[in-house]
Motif scaffolding. Sequence first.
Motif, PDB file in Angstrom:
ATOM      1  N   ASP A  57       0.826  -1.207   0.000  1.00 64.74           N
ATOM      2  CA  ASP A  57       0.000   0.000   0.000  1.00 64.74           C
ATOM      3  C   ASP A  57       0.863   1.262   0.000  1.00 64.74           C
ATOM      4  OD1 ASP A  57      -2.277  -1.561   0.209  1.00 64.74           O
ATOM      5  OD2 ASP A  57      -2.530  -1.238   2.359  1.00 64.74           O
ATOM      6  N   ARG A  81       0.437  -7.861   0.504  1.00 63.92           N
ATOM      7  CA  ARG A  81      -0.982  -7.800   0.175  1.00 63.92           C
ATOM      8  C   ARG A  81      -1.140  -8.143  -1.301  1.00 63.92           C
ATOM      9  NH1 ARG A  81      -4.271  -2.947   2.746  1.00 63.92           N
ATOM     10  NH2 ARG A  81      -5.492  -4.685   3.558  1.00 63.92           N
ATOM     11  N   TYR A  83      -3.477  -7.677  -4.401  1.00 65.12           N
ATOM     12  CA  TYR A  83      -4.617  -6.902  -4.883  1.00 65.12           C
ATOM     13  C   TYR A  83      -5.418  -7.722  -5.890  1.00 65.12           C
ATOM     14  CZ  TYR A  83      -2.101  -3.046  -2.749  1.00 65.12           C
ATOM     15  OH  TYR A  83      -1.446  -2.246  -1.863  1.00 65.12           O
ATOM     16  N   ASP A 133      -7.705  -6.483  -8.182  1.00 62.39           N
ATOM     17  CA  ASP A 133      -8.353  -5.463  -8.999  1.00 62.39           C
ATOM     18  C   ASP A 133      -8.953  -6.074 -10.264  1.00 62.39           C
ATOM     19  OD1 ASP A 133      -7.522  -3.608  -7.163  1.00 62.39           O
ATOM     20  OD2 ASP A 133      -5.773  -2.962  -8.309  1.00 62.39           O
ATOM     21  N   PRO A 193      -8.106  -6.377  -0.760  1.00 61.36           N
ATOM     22  CA  PRO A 193      -6.845  -7.125  -0.911  1.00 61.36           C
ATOM     23  C   PRO A 193      -6.817  -8.360  -0.018  1.00 61.36           C
ATOM     24  CG  PRO A 193      -6.432  -4.780  -0.592  1.00 61.36           C
ATOM     25  CD  PRO A 193      -7.882  -4.998  -0.321  1.00 61.36           C
TER      26      PRO A 193
END
Length: 253
Positions: free
Chosen positions: A103, A186, A188, A190, A211
């Motif tokens: 992040d 993490r 993601y 998306d 996530p």
Amino acid sequence: MYILITNDDGYQSPGLAALRRALAPLGEVAVVAPDRNWSAAGHYRKLFDPLRAWEGSLIDGSPAMICDGTPADCVALAVMGLLPKKPDLVVSGINLGANLGSDLLYSGTVAAAMEGIIFGLPAIAVSQNNGHRSPQDFRAAEAAVTRIVQQVCQRQIPAGVLLNINIPDLPPEQVRGIQVARLGQRTYRDELVVRHDPRGRPYYWIGGAEPEDLHEEGTDVAAIATGYVSVTPVHMDLTSHKWMDEVRNWGLE
């Protein structure tokens, strides 16, 4: 202490008012915050547009300078002369949502703190997990940031290092303590969402689920998941030092 605070959620965020409330007993607090939300803006700087700043107030009525630039712009503008004197410390937050692991590459909250260390100032980024939940309870975050800033004042942070702090979304009595932790991982998830306007032209949203976190012991991700405040020292040197000699062996030099 003369403390500059800012955020990436905008000057009306309750997290910014909570941060000011926590730090006011520790010194003089100056607020320079963006006029809108810059979440996930990273370290973007508005180099090709003029910046404007004006007097305003936070959601609790306390005074602030409001800027139409990014979080990093707010810090740069403050340090380079918008404030009457140079701050001793930059604190960014309290962000509505965690900033864990990768992040940090996206976070406007962390970028504001990074801008502080670029100017040679000690800096802290503060985020609270699930900060968008209502009603919001920042008591644990206020207590943690107060304790950590007191230690920073006494012991000082080395030049070029910031502290990235994440707070679990728990009442103070349920927080298990503070852990110094490395950055975790993490994943993601998306997704590209394609839609069409009334004229049939496509436009795009980037969406997806939350996530997926790898709860590896010793990481900020695991600390938050188990009810601890995580503190991670972060610096700007992204060099993979262990690969320096390997790449030299390629004969490129």
